[in-house]
Write a protein that holds these residues in place. Sequence first.
Motif, PDB file in Angstrom:
ATOM      1  N   ASN A 111       8.391  -6.514 -47.161  1.00  0.00           N
ATOM      2  CA  ASN A 111       9.735  -7.067 -47.287  1.00  0.00           C
ATOM      3  C   ASN A 111       9.723  -8.321 -48.149  1.00  0.00           C
ATOM      4  O   ASN A 111       8.748  -9.083 -48.164  1.00  0.00           O
ATOM      5  N   ARG A 112      10.845  -8.560 -48.793  1.00  0.00           N
ATOM      6  CA  ARG A 112      10.991  -9.715 -49.660  1.00  0.00           C
ATOM      7  C   ARG A 112      11.354 -10.953 -48.836  1.00  0.00           C
ATOM      8  O   ARG A 112      11.725 -10.838 -47.656  1.00  0.00           O
ATOM      9  N   GLU A 144       6.141   1.252 -53.361  1.00  0.00           N
ATOM     10  CA  GLU A 144       5.413   0.038 -53.710  1.00  0.00           C
ATOM     11  C   GLU A 144       4.124  -0.068 -52.907  1.00  0.00           C
ATOM     12  O   GLU A 144       4.074   0.271 -51.723  1.00  0.00           O
ATOM     13  N   ARG A 183      15.038  -8.084 -47.561  1.00  0.00           N
ATOM     14  CA  ARG A 183      15.207  -6.750 -48.133  1.00  0.00           C
ATOM     15  C   ARG A 183      13.844  -6.126 -48.418  1.00  0.00           C
ATOM     16  O   ARG A 183      12.839  -6.825 -48.559  1.00  0.00           O
ATOM     17  N   ASN A 184      13.825  -4.774 -48.553  1.00  0.00           N
ATOM     18  CA  ASN A 184      12.552  -4.116 -48.846  1.00  0.00           C
ATOM     19  C   ASN A 184      12.143  -4.376 -50.301  1.00  0.00           C
ATOM     20  O   ASN A 184      12.969  -4.733 -51.155  1.00  0.00           O
ATOM     21  N   GLY A 185      10.864  -4.191 -50.575  1.00  0.00           N
ATOM     22  CA  GLY A 185      10.313  -4.526 -51.885  1.00  0.00           C
ATOM     23  C   GLY A 185      10.974  -3.831 -53.057  1.00  0.00           C
ATOM     24  O   GLY A 185      11.135  -4.416 -54.134  1.00  0.00           O
ATOM     25  N   VAL A 206      13.961  -4.943 -55.603  1.00  0.00           N
ATOM     26  CA  VAL A 206      13.801  -5.669 -56.870  1.00  0.00           C
ATOM     27  C   VAL A 206      14.203  -4.800 -58.053  1.00  0.00           C
ATOM     28  O   VAL A 206      14.654  -5.302 -59.082  1.00  0.00           O
ATOM     29  N   ASP A 259      13.943 -12.576 -48.695  1.00  0.00           N
ATOM     30  CA  ASP A 259      15.310 -12.514 -48.163  1.00  0.00           C
ATOM     31  C   ASP A 259      15.497 -11.395 -47.145  1.00  0.00           C
ATOM     32  O   ASP A 259      16.605 -11.154 -46.669  1.00  0.00           O
ATOM     33  N   SER A 310       1.371  -6.445 -56.944  1.00  0.00           N
ATOM     34  CA  SER A 310       2.401  -5.483 -56.577  1.00  0.00           C
ATOM     35  C   SER A 310       2.281  -4.294 -57.514  1.00  0.00           C
ATOM     36  O   SER A 310       2.082  -4.461 -58.733  1.00  0.00           O
ATOM     37  N   ARG A 358       7.773  -9.404 -57.724  1.00  0.00           N
ATOM     38  CA  ARG A 358       7.322  -9.129 -56.352  1.00  0.00           C
ATOM     39  C   ARG A 358       5.985  -9.815 -56.060  1.00  0.00           C
ATOM     40  O   ARG A 358       5.772 -10.351 -54.961  1.00  0.00           O
ATOM     41  N   GLU A 405       6.552 -13.310 -55.188  1.00  0.00           N
ATOM     42  CA  GLU A 405       7.220 -13.441 -53.892  1.00  0.00           C
ATOM     43  C   GLU A 405       6.236 -13.340 -52.731  1.00  0.00           C
ATOM     44  O   GLU A 405       6.486 -13.869 -51.642  1.00  0.00           O
ATOM     45  N   GLU A 461       6.153 -14.522 -48.789  1.00  0.00           N
ATOM     46  CA  GLU A 461       6.258 -13.470 -47.770  1.00  0.00           C
ATOM     47  C   GLU A 461       5.316 -12.341 -48.147  1.00  0.00           C
ATOM     48  O   GLU A 461       5.652 -11.460 -48.940  1.00  0.00           O
TER      49      GLU A 461
END
Length: 254
Positions: free
Chosen positions: A176-177, A199, A181-183, A186, A179, A249, A165, A168, A172
Amino acid sequence: MYKTKFTKGIHRLLMLLLCVSILSWPVGNVQAIGKTTAAVSKRTKTTAELTIRKISGVTGYQVFLSNSRKGRYVQVGATRTASFKLSKLKKNKAYYVKVRAYKTSGSRIVTGKYSGIIKINKYVVVTLADKYAAQVLELVNAERAKEDLPALKASDALNKAANIRAKELVTENSPNRPDGRNGCSVLTDEKIVYETAGENIASGCKTPKDVVEKWLEDAGHRAQIMSSDYTYMGVGYYETTKGDQYYWSQLFMN
């Protein structure tokens, strides 16, 4: 004549017993010296250093090495000090060691009992992210202790997910990641099973102390840190190649 033969027979018998006694004179007597102990004080890629408990009156310590716990132990050296360095080890291999004290008396060597088996773990590279994760956990648990909350436990799996994360966030920098989606997704990607997860993220903080203070200053991040719903915590850290940007993260789960 009978007395002469009898005397010669007794003499020969005594000489034979003496020879047997000399031949069977023990090289070592395990009862003569106490049992020592040892521990691994340092492990590098190809070496390991042992610290040995001293025993008064001994000459030194013999070191025996094996590739497996129940394998054959071969003497690899001896030392007259309380330390010994093993070399030519393979970084991805564990080893097992026994140590025993000895003392010399003329041409005799008297040995003590073997120590317990000491395991030399595989060499593991400790990254900066690993060090920072441990420091963040210590700082977080110190704050939780002030509110009588139980300490969070470290998790290698969570640390790995958090490092994904953190990297990533360069692309971003949001909950959110890249893609969408939420963190916490992962965790599913890493096949980590959980009931509740959360997170915290941060950027620009250079040290564990800086990032923990930043999280604690924000009500939402502080609530995550102080939540009684979590048991485990993982921390990820990523520094850009130029060394001018820092991303963090912090993953929680029960």
